[in-house]
Write an enzyme that holds these catalytic residues in place. Structure first.
Site, PDB file in Angstrom:
ATOM      1  N   ARG A 128       0.831  -1.221   0.000  1.00 51.88           N
ATOM      2  CA  ARG A 128       0.000   0.000   0.000  1.00 51.88           C
ATOM      3  C   ARG A 128       0.865   1.271   0.000  1.00 51.88           C
ATOM      4  O   ARG A 128       0.474   2.290   0.573  1.00 51.88           O
ATOM      5  CB  ARG A 128      -0.947   0.046   1.209  1.00 51.88           C
ATOM      6  CG  ARG A 128      -1.935  -1.086   1.281  1.00 51.88           C
ATOM      7  CD  ARG A 128      -2.930  -1.020   0.134  1.00 51.88           C
ATOM      8  NE  ARG A 128      -4.121  -1.820   0.391  1.00 51.88           N
ATOM      9  CZ  ARG A 128      -4.241  -3.116   0.142  1.00 51.88           C
ATOM     10  NH1 ARG A 128      -3.229  -3.792  -0.376  1.00 51.88           N
ATOM     11  NH2 ARG A 128      -5.376  -3.733   0.377  1.00 51.88           N
ATOM     12  N   GLU A 187      -4.925   3.207   6.483  1.00 51.09           N
ATOM     13  CA  GLU A 187      -4.603   2.989   5.076  1.00 51.09           C
ATOM     14  C   GLU A 187      -5.279   4.092   4.263  1.00 51.09           C
ATOM     15  O   GLU A 187      -4.812   4.477   3.198  1.00 51.09           O
ATOM     16  CB  GLU A 187      -5.159   1.617   4.673  1.00 51.09           C
ATOM     17  CG  GLU A 187      -4.571   1.037   3.441  1.00 51.09           C
ATOM     18  CD  GLU A 187      -5.607   0.779   2.357  1.00 51.09           C
ATOM     19  OE1 GLU A 187      -5.198   0.641   1.212  1.00 51.09           O
ATOM     20  OE2 GLU A 187      -6.800   0.729   2.657  1.00 51.09           O
ATOM     21  N   SER A 224     -10.749  -1.121   3.448  1.00 47.63           N
ATOM     22  CA  SER A 224      -9.937  -1.298   4.660  1.00 47.63           C
ATOM     23  C   SER A 224      -9.538   0.068   5.177  1.00 47.63           C
ATOM     24  O   SER A 224      -8.960   0.863   4.441  1.00 47.63           O
ATOM     25  CB  SER A 224      -8.643  -2.050   4.347  1.00 47.63           C
ATOM     26  OG  SER A 224      -8.915  -3.325   3.869  1.00 47.63           O
TER      27      SER A 224
HETATM   28  N1  EPU Z   1      -9.879 -11.738  10.271  1.00 42.85           N
HETATM   29  C1  EPU Z   1     -10.436 -11.812  11.524  1.00 42.85           C
HETATM   30  N2  EPU Z   1     -11.733 -11.407  11.679  1.00 42.85           N
HETATM   31  C2  EPU Z   1     -12.488 -10.979  10.647  1.00 42.85           C
HETATM   32  C3  EPU Z   1     -11.926 -10.912   9.352  1.00 42.85           C
HETATM   33  C4  EPU Z   1     -10.602 -11.293   9.198  1.00 42.85           C
HETATM   34  O1  EPU Z   1      -9.777 -12.216  12.486  1.00 42.85           O
HETATM   35  O2  EPU Z   1     -13.646 -10.644  10.865  1.00 42.85           O
HETATM   36  C5  EPU Z   1      -8.466 -12.175  10.096  1.00 42.85           C
HETATM   37  C6  EPU Z   1      -8.410 -13.615   9.691  1.00 42.85           C
HETATM   38  O3  EPU Z   1      -7.279 -14.197  10.311  1.00 42.85           O
HETATM   39  C7  EPU Z   1      -8.180 -13.554   8.206  1.00 42.85           C
HETATM   40  C8  EPU Z   1      -7.305 -12.332   8.121  1.00 42.85           C
HETATM   41  O4  EPU Z   1      -7.854 -11.426   9.088  1.00 42.85           O
HETATM   42  O5  EPU Z   1      -7.520 -14.689   7.741  1.00 42.85           O
HETATM   43  C9  EPU Z   1      -7.270 -11.697   6.765  1.00 42.85           C
HETATM   44  O6  EPU Z   1      -8.589 -11.332   6.383  1.00 42.85           O
HETATM   45  P1  EPU Z   1      -8.936 -10.984   4.864  1.00 42.85           P
HETATM   46  O7  EPU Z   1      -8.508 -12.093   3.972  1.00 42.85           O
HETATM   47  O8  EPU Z   1     -10.358 -10.554   4.801  1.00 42.85           O
HETATM   48  O9  EPU Z   1      -7.958  -9.785   4.518  1.00 42.85           O
HETATM   49  P2  EPU Z   1      -7.451  -8.500   5.289  1.00 42.85           P
HETATM   50  O10 EPU Z   1      -6.007  -8.689   5.619  1.00 42.85           O
HETATM   51  O11 EPU Z   1      -8.357  -8.168   6.412  1.00 42.85           O
HETATM   52  C10 EPU Z   1      -6.590  -7.420   3.085  1.00 42.85           C
HETATM   53  C11 EPU Z   1      -6.720  -6.116   2.362  1.00 42.85           C
HETATM   54  C12 EPU Z   1      -8.065  -6.020   1.654  1.00 42.85           C
HETATM   55  C13 EPU Z   1      -8.182  -7.185   0.680  1.00 42.85           C
HETATM   56  C14 EPU Z   1      -8.035  -8.498   1.472  1.00 42.85           C
HETATM   57  C15 EPU Z   1      -8.030  -9.697   0.580  1.00 42.85           C
HETATM   58  C16 EPU Z   1      -5.372  -4.543   3.627  1.00 42.85           C
HETATM   59  C17 EPU Z   1      -5.356  -3.330   4.496  1.00 42.85           C
HETATM   60  N3  EPU Z   1      -6.572  -5.008   3.280  1.00 42.85           N
HETATM   61  O12 EPU Z   1      -7.575  -7.408   4.124  1.00 42.85           O
HETATM   62  O13 EPU Z   1      -8.077  -4.810   0.917  1.00 42.85           O
HETATM   63  O14 EPU Z   1      -9.418  -7.169  -0.016  1.00 42.85           O
HETATM   64  O15 EPU Z   1      -6.765  -8.484   2.172  1.00 42.85           O
HETATM   65  O16 EPU Z   1      -6.821  -9.787  -0.083  1.00 42.85           O
HETATM   66  O17 EPU Z   1      -4.301  -5.062   3.285  1.00 42.85           O
HETATM   67  C18 EPU Z   1      -8.731  -2.516   0.912  1.00 42.85           C
HETATM   68  O18 EPU Z   1      -7.525  -2.246   0.857  1.00 42.85           O
HETATM   69  O19 EPU Z   1      -9.607  -1.629   0.949  1.00 42.85           O
HETATM   70  C19 EPU Z   1      -9.123  -3.917   1.010  1.00 42.85           C
HETATM   71  C20 EPU Z   1     -10.386  -4.285   1.160  1.00 42.85           C
END
Ligand code: EPU
Length: 338
Positions: free
Chosen positions: A162, A334, A237
């Site tokens: 990012r 972010e 995010s």
């Molecule tokens: N998790 C929880 N609780 C929840 C949801 C997630 O504990 O309610 C934990 C879980 O361990 C899960 C991990 O968070 O495995 C990762 O969750 P997720 O795959 O939904 O991804 P994220 O890291 O929360 C990032 C990006 C998103 C992108 C997703 C999928 C950032 C800041 N965000 O989210 O990007 O869609 O991965 O690749 O890196 C955005 O930037 O606006 C965005 C939506």
């Protein structure tokens, strides 16, 4: 070219903050952009937006908001492969849809991310194991210092998680006019993130995948987790996933051995901010017109549509404070604050 004064920005930011800019200028060509930059009636500071999907206006903007309507797509096929140069003002997901329709691999994992192509290159958008830098070859820009145009190779853009020089050390200097991507017809699905492989298997069994099939499944997964910015105000995010030291990670793991974690090449450890916020007890937390999204706590939503900037900021601070006192980890946003 379109120039407006005292412009209401509520339809131009997906958080739906009801704020105004002193001026707003939209351009359809690089020459129009130059004219806007030279126009003495347009007050500074100048700030360039894309789809307004990764920003929070913290109040009325005293200067000029710029917006690109540079469109178009130039496809080149030669012995070195397939490239496509896409206008900065094109909608990102329309580009993803075009690539899927052409059977070209590249942006399918980044499907349905809101926003425009120029902003995608500035922010290095990422999802499901792919960052846009992985498919960019170069970024065409206008240099606001001397109004010349040129191309910056992907290696020079300072891309990280990012991050880029466009939002860092070059902030405000270059305006992205188009972005060139490398795409391929050769079978290239990237399914290593989380449960993507399992989801693909459940949806398609052992069928040979196409970019269209991956795009459709990514869209389905996103829709189950993330709010649709057309229906509910948000900027995706709100926080970055923090990188913590090995020691910090061990302190957390002593209490929560199940903490999800991803070791990084530099020895640090990435921990999902969503997990930290959930464990801090804030998943679904509502504070006035702002709320932590119940399905994905990394997202702050303007759940009534009436939130003022201070309500979002007050919730942001509460999340940072609570996660810090619980885990000793300081989350950083972010979303760009303007
Ligand atoms: N998790 C929880 N609780 C929840 C949801 C997630 O504990 O309610 C934990 C879980 O361990 C899960 C991990 O968070 O495995 C990762 O969750 P997720 O795959 O939904 O991804 P994220 O890291 O929360 C990032 C990006 C998103 C992108 C997703 C999928 C950032 C800041 N965000 O989210 O990007 O869609 O991965 O690749 O890196 C955005 O930037 O606006 C965005 C939506």
């Amino acid at each position: 070219m379109k120039i407006e004064f005292q412009k209401d920005l509520s339809a131009l930011n997906t958080f739906r903050m009801r704020v105004k800019a002193a001026a707003y200028a939209e351009y359809n060509s690089v020459d129009e952009l130059r004219a806007i930059l030279d126009n003495p009636d347009l007050p500074g500071p100048k700030y360039h937006i894309g789809g307004g999907s990764n920003l929070l206006f913290t109040g009325d903007f005293p200067g000029t908001i710029l917006h690109s309507c540079l469109k178009g797509l130039i496809l080149k096929r030669d012995e070195s492969g397939i490239t496509v140069q896409v206008g900065a003002g094109e909608t990102w997901d329309e580009f993803c849809e075009w690539a899927a329709a052409e059977g070209l691999w590249g942006p399918e994992n980044l499907s349905l991310i809101p926003g425009e192509v120029g902003a995608a290159a500035v922010q290095n958008i990422g999802a499901y194991g792919v960052e846009v830098k992985d498919i960019i070859t170069g970024v065409e820009v206008l240099d606001t210092h001397d109004h010349t145009t040129g191309t910056i190779d992907v290696e020079e853009c300072g891309y990280g998680y990012r991050e880029s020089h466009f939002k860092g050390e070059w902030k405000g200097r270059f305006i992205v006019t188009s972005v060139t991507f490398r795409l391929t017809e050769d079978y290239a699905p990237r399914l290593d993130y989380g449960h993507v492989k399992e989801s693909m298997k459940a949806a398609y069994g052992d069928e040979t995948l196409t970019p269209r099939m991956v795009r459709d499944e990514i869209i389905r997964i996103r829709r189950t987790k993330l709010p649709d910015v057309k229906e509910i105000g948000s900027a995706g995010s709100f926080f970055k996933n923090p990188y913590v030291t090995q020691e910090q990670y061990e302190d957390i793991a002593d209490i929560y051995p199940e903490v999800p974690h991803f070791p990084l090449p530099d020895g640090r450890v990435k921990i999902p901010a969503a997990w930290l916020i959930e464990k801090a007890g804030l998943k679904g937390y509502v504070k006035g017109n702002a709320a932590v999204y119940a399905r994905q706590p990394l997202v702050i939503v303007n759940h009534t549509g009436k939130a003022a900037p201070w309500e979002i900021i007050s919730l942001e601070r509460k999340i940072i404070r609570t996660v810090r006192s619980r885990f000793g980890v300081t989350l950083s946003p972010e979303v760009e604050h303007i």
